[in-house]
Design a protein around this motif. Structure first.
Motif, PDB file in Angstrom:
ATOM      1  N   ASN A   1       0.843  -1.167  -0.119  1.00 32.91           N
ATOM      2  CA  ASN A   1       0.077  -0.052  -0.201  1.00 32.91           C
ATOM      3  C   ASN A   1       0.962   1.336  -0.030  1.00 32.91           C
ATOM      4  OD1 ASN A   1      -2.442   1.445  -0.117  1.00 32.91           O
ATOM      5  ND2 ASN A   1      -2.690   1.258   2.101  1.00 32.91           N
ATOM      6  N   ASP A   2       1.906   1.309  -0.943  1.00 36.72           N
ATOM      7  CA  ASP A   2       2.810   2.441  -0.997  1.00 36.72           C
ATOM      8  C   ASP A   2       2.309   3.099  -2.102  1.00 36.72           C
ATOM      9  OD1 ASP A   2       4.821   4.141  -1.375  1.00 36.72           O
ATOM     10  OD2 ASP A   2       6.280   2.507  -0.783  1.00 36.72           O
ATOM     11  N   PRO A   3       1.780   4.252  -1.944  1.00 37.33           N
ATOM     12  CA  PRO A   3       1.187   5.447  -2.860  1.00 37.33           C
ATOM     13  C   PRO A   3       2.343   6.074  -3.909  1.00 37.33           C
ATOM     14  CG  PRO A   3       1.249   6.634  -0.786  1.00 37.33           C
ATOM     15  CD  PRO A   3       1.772   5.074  -0.445  1.00 37.33           C
ATOM     16  N   VAL A   4       3.701   5.921  -3.518  1.00 34.99           N
ATOM     17  CA  VAL A   4       4.675   6.372  -4.320  1.00 34.99           C
ATOM     18  C   VAL A   4       5.384   5.489  -5.130  1.00 34.99           C
ATOM     19  CG1 VAL A   4       6.901   7.606  -4.003  1.00 34.99           C
ATOM     20  CG2 VAL A   4       5.138   8.143  -2.152  1.00 34.99           C
ATOM     21  N   SER A   5       5.889   4.268  -4.636  1.00 32.36           N
ATOM     22  CA  SER A   5       6.817   3.675  -5.476  1.00 32.36           C
ATOM     23  C   SER A   5       5.878   2.579  -6.096  1.00 32.36           C
ATOM     24  CB  SER A   5       7.893   2.757  -4.760  1.00 32.36           C
ATOM     25  OG  SER A   5       7.236   2.079  -3.607  1.00 32.36           O
ATOM     26  N   ASP A   6       4.746   2.090  -5.291  1.00 30.36           N
ATOM     27  CA  ASP A   6       3.853   1.082  -6.092  1.00 30.36           C
ATOM     28  C   ASP A   6       4.649  -0.165  -6.529  1.00 30.36           C
ATOM     29  OD1 ASP A   6       1.337   0.183  -7.014  1.00 30.36           O
ATOM     30  OD2 ASP A   6       1.613   1.097  -8.880  1.00 30.36           O
ATOM     31  N   PRO A   7       5.290  -0.920  -5.738  1.00 27.56           N
ATOM     32  CA  PRO A   7       6.121  -2.207  -6.356  1.00 27.56           C
ATOM     33  C   PRO A   7       5.090  -3.294  -6.568  1.00 27.56           C
ATOM     34  CG  PRO A   7       6.142  -1.864  -3.922  1.00 27.56           C
ATOM     35  CD  PRO A   7       5.651  -0.631  -4.396  1.00 27.56           C
ATOM     36  N   PRO A   8       5.525  -3.890  -7.785  1.00 30.63           N
ATOM     37  CA  PRO A   8       4.476  -5.049  -8.323  1.00 30.63           C
ATOM     38  C   PRO A   8       5.123  -6.176  -7.601  1.00 30.63           C
ATOM     39  CG  PRO A   8       6.356  -4.383  -9.738  1.00 30.63           C
ATOM     40  CD  PRO A   8       6.670  -3.260  -8.559  1.00 30.63           C
ATOM     41  N   SER A   9       4.132  -7.290  -7.393  1.00 32.15           N
ATOM     42  CA  SER A   9       4.481  -8.652  -7.017  1.00 32.15           C
ATOM     43  C   SER A   9       4.170  -9.805  -8.186  1.00 32.15           C
ATOM     44  CB  SER A   9       3.740  -8.898  -5.823  1.00 32.15           C
ATOM     45  OG  SER A   9       2.360  -8.901  -6.075  1.00 32.15           O
ATOM     46  N   GLU A  10       3.342  -8.984  -9.044  1.00 31.34           N
ATOM     47  CA  GLU A  10       3.086  -9.961 -10.169  1.00 31.34           C
ATOM     48  C   GLU A  10       3.384  -9.341 -11.520  1.00 31.34           C
ATOM     49  OE1 GLU A  10      -0.682 -11.628 -10.351  1.00 31.34           O
ATOM     50  OE2 GLU A  10      -1.154 -11.186  -8.252  1.00 31.34           O
TER      51      GLU A  10
ATOM     52  N   ASP B   1      12.132 -20.287  -6.359  1.00 30.02           N
ATOM     53  CA  ASP B   1      13.139 -19.696  -5.458  1.00 30.02           C
ATOM     54  C   ASP B   1      13.237 -18.248  -6.060  1.00 30.02           C
ATOM     55  OD1 ASP B   1      15.228 -19.130  -4.054  1.00 30.02           O
ATOM     56  OD2 ASP B   1      16.556 -20.785  -4.495  1.00 30.02           O
ATOM     57  N   ARG B   2      12.785 -17.462  -5.148  1.00 27.44           N
ATOM     58  CA  ARG B   2      12.824 -15.985  -5.367  1.00 27.44           C
ATOM     59  C   ARG B   2      14.282 -15.428  -5.402  1.00 27.44           C
ATOM     60  NH1 ARG B   2      12.871 -11.375  -2.239  1.00 27.44           N
ATOM     61  NH2 ARG B   2      12.228  -9.325  -3.347  1.00 27.44           N
ATOM     62  N   THR B   3      15.218 -16.092  -4.513  1.00 27.71           N
ATOM     63  CA  THR B   3      16.643 -15.793  -4.361  1.00 27.71           C
ATOM     64  C   THR B   3      17.216 -16.158  -5.742  1.00 27.71           C
ATOM     65  OG1 THR B   3      16.597 -16.053  -2.092  1.00 27.71           O
ATOM     66  CG2 THR B   3      18.429 -16.106  -2.987  1.00 27.71           C
ATOM     67  N   GLU B   4      16.706 -17.258  -6.248  1.00 27.23           N
ATOM     68  CA  GLU B   4      17.685 -17.659  -7.544  1.00 27.23           C
ATOM     69  C   GLU B   4      17.229 -16.538  -8.670  1.00 27.23           C
ATOM     70  OE1 GLU B   4      16.907 -20.994 -10.997  1.00 27.23           O
ATOM     71  OE2 GLU B   4      16.315 -21.318  -9.214  1.00 27.23           O
ATOM     72  N   PHE B   5      15.930 -16.169  -8.849  1.00 30.58           N
ATOM     73  CA  PHE B   5      15.476 -15.412  -9.884  1.00 30.58           C
ATOM     74  C   PHE B   5      16.032 -14.014  -9.759  1.00 30.58           C
ATOM     75  CE2 PHE B   5      12.277 -12.798 -11.659  1.00 30.58           C
ATOM     76  CZ  PHE B   5      12.147 -13.460 -12.961  1.00 30.58           C
ATOM     77  N   ILE B   6      15.770 -13.490  -8.495  1.00 31.98           N
ATOM     78  CA  ILE B   6      16.165 -12.139  -8.435  1.00 31.98           C
ATOM     79  C   ILE B   6      17.787 -11.841  -8.386  1.00 31.98           C
ATOM     80  CG2 ILE B   6      15.904  -9.915  -6.865  1.00 31.98           C
ATOM     81  CD1 ILE B   6      13.137 -10.451  -8.461  1.00 31.98           C
ATOM     82  N   GLY B   7      18.081 -12.761  -7.602  1.00 32.70           N
ATOM     83  CA  GLY B   7      19.662 -12.559  -7.428  1.00 32.70           C
ATOM     84  C   GLY B   7      19.969 -12.097  -5.907  1.00 32.70           C
ATOM     85  N   ARG B   8      21.259 -12.336  -5.463  1.00 29.19           N
ATOM     86  CA  ARG B   8      21.650 -11.503  -4.380  1.00 29.19           C
ATOM     87  C   ARG B   8      21.737 -10.104  -4.515  1.00 29.19           C
ATOM     88  NH1 ARG B   8      27.194 -12.917  -0.733  1.00 29.19           N
ATOM     89  NH2 ARG B   8      26.519 -11.356   1.059  1.00 29.19           N
ATOM     90  N   ASN B   9      20.963  -9.390  -3.486  1.00 25.46           N
ATOM     91  CA  ASN B   9      21.007  -7.868  -3.558  1.00 25.46           C
ATOM     92  C   ASN B   9      20.205  -7.344  -5.022  1.00 25.46           C
ATOM     93  OD1 ASN B   9      22.368  -7.441  -1.144  1.00 25.46           O
ATOM     94  ND2 ASN B   9      24.183  -7.775  -1.976  1.00 25.46           N
TER      95      ASN B   9
ATOM     96  N   THR C   1      17.142  -6.781  -7.907  1.00 30.31           N
ATOM     97  CA  THR C   1      15.737  -6.316  -8.112  1.00 30.31           C
ATOM     98  C   THR C   1      15.065  -6.796  -9.263  1.00 30.31           C
ATOM     99  OG1 THR C   1      16.397  -4.668  -9.756  1.00 30.31           O
ATOM    100  CG2 THR C   1      16.902  -4.074  -7.552  1.00 30.31           C
ATOM    101  N   THR C   2      13.733  -6.678  -9.246  1.00 35.66           N
ATOM    102  CA  THR C   2      12.860  -7.105 -10.423  1.00 35.66           C
ATOM    103  C   THR C   2      12.910  -6.486 -11.321  1.00 35.66           C
ATOM    104  OG1 THR C   2      10.940  -5.605  -9.329  1.00 35.66           O
ATOM    105  CG2 THR C   2      10.892  -7.963  -8.568  1.00 35.66           C
ATOM    106  N   GLU C   3      13.514  -5.302 -11.135  1.00 33.20           N
ATOM    107  CA  GLU C   3      13.750  -4.461 -12.664  1.00 33.20           C
ATOM    108  C   GLU C   3      15.074  -5.418 -13.538  1.00 33.20           C
ATOM    109  OE1 GLU C   3      15.149  -0.078 -14.276  1.00 33.20           O
ATOM    110  OE2 GLU C   3      14.965  -0.254 -11.973  1.00 33.20           O
ATOM    111  N   ARG C   4      15.837  -5.887 -12.997  1.00 35.30           N
ATOM    112  CA  ARG C   4      16.990  -6.522 -13.580  1.00 35.30           C
ATOM    113  C   ARG C   4      17.227  -7.938 -12.756  1.00 35.30           C
ATOM    114  NH1 ARG C   4      17.222  -4.852 -18.513  1.00 35.30           N
ATOM    115  NH2 ARG C   4      16.925  -2.588 -18.622  1.00 35.30           N
TER     116      ARG C   4
END
Length: 255
Positions: free
Chosen positions: A40-49, A186-194, A196-199
């Protein structure tokens, strides 16, 4: 400005989506049984899907929605209507149209991505659908207890939270229209250490995902398929997300 949000639902199931493509999916109870994460962040609006498109020849990565990858060289067109949201984006010589909706009676979110190659050459593209499982009121409280598995008859991913007070006997499912050729929970595998979902780290490589699914992971669902498009050709990929009371219940929707 605050995100512009559309609520799309039938009596027992639904999802929210904002103008940037963010939002979440719920079943029965939109607060206590969130299938995916809501911020419920009105500024960054981060996606989860989210969905990604990757040119396997050049490595270029982009998305049909303004998030998670917002580019400056194209125009995003967003339509929120009664019972649907549609996102259009034309870039990299590829026209994308993502339509999301919920059937009147079935508890499933359908995301249909149409892809048209209007460049002058054949293209080889990868489409990846990604979400973060919660199966509860918050990711921090529920994610450590989510168990994932791949259904052998449909290749859909199932997830359950046996520690949920009211919904421990239910599951959630995700499926890339049966076209997925590689996946991971495995989210850690997909996102990578440190990362982001952008890359995401997993999409910077062409190798397959690990296929890992079990308990004690940072739970997600990442599924990928590959599409070859001649110049001027079109194709479509559908991503399904929903709940079920048993493992057998969603199979007629997915087969």
């Amino acid at each position: 400005p605050a995100p512009w949000v559309n609520v799309i639902a039938n009596p027992n199931f639904g999802f929210l989506t904002s103008e940037s493509g963010s939002g979440y999916t719920w079943s029965i109870n939109s607060q206590e049984n969130q299938l995916t994460a809501w911020s419920n962040d009105p500024v960054s609006d981060p996606p989860s899907e989210m969905m990604y498109v990757r040119d396997d020849e050049t490595g270029e990565l982009w998305s049909p929605t303004p998030l998670p990858i917002r580019e400056d060289d194209g125009e995003y067109i967003v339509h929120h209507g009664h019972g649907y949201s549609r996102f259009e984006y034309d870039s990299h010589g590829i026209a994308l149209e993502l339509v999301q909706f919920v059937p009147t009676d079935d508890p499933v979110k359908i995301s249909r991505l149409s892809i048209t190659n209007h460049s002058s050459r054949a293209r080889r593209l990868s489409v990846t659908a990604y979400l973060e499982w919660i199966l509860g009121p918050s990711r921090g409280g529920s994610a450590p207890f989510v168990i994932t598995e791949v259904d052998p008859s449909t290749n859909a991913m199932f997830a359950r939270n046996s520690w949920s007070r009211d919904f421990s006997n239910r599951i959630a499912f995700a499926d890339l229209g049966g076209k997925q050729t590689t996946w991971t929970a495995d989210r850690t595998e997909f996102i990578g250490r440190n990362g982001t979902t952008e890359r995401p780290a997993a999409l910077s490589r062409c190798d397959k995902f690990s296929g890992r699914s079990r308990a004690a992971l940072d739970p997600c669902c990442a599924m990928r398929t590959t599409i070859a498009l001649a110049a001027g050709a079109s194709a479509a990929v559908q991503f399904f997300v929903g709940p079920a009371a048993t493992r057998e219940e969603p199979r007629p929707l997915l087969l």
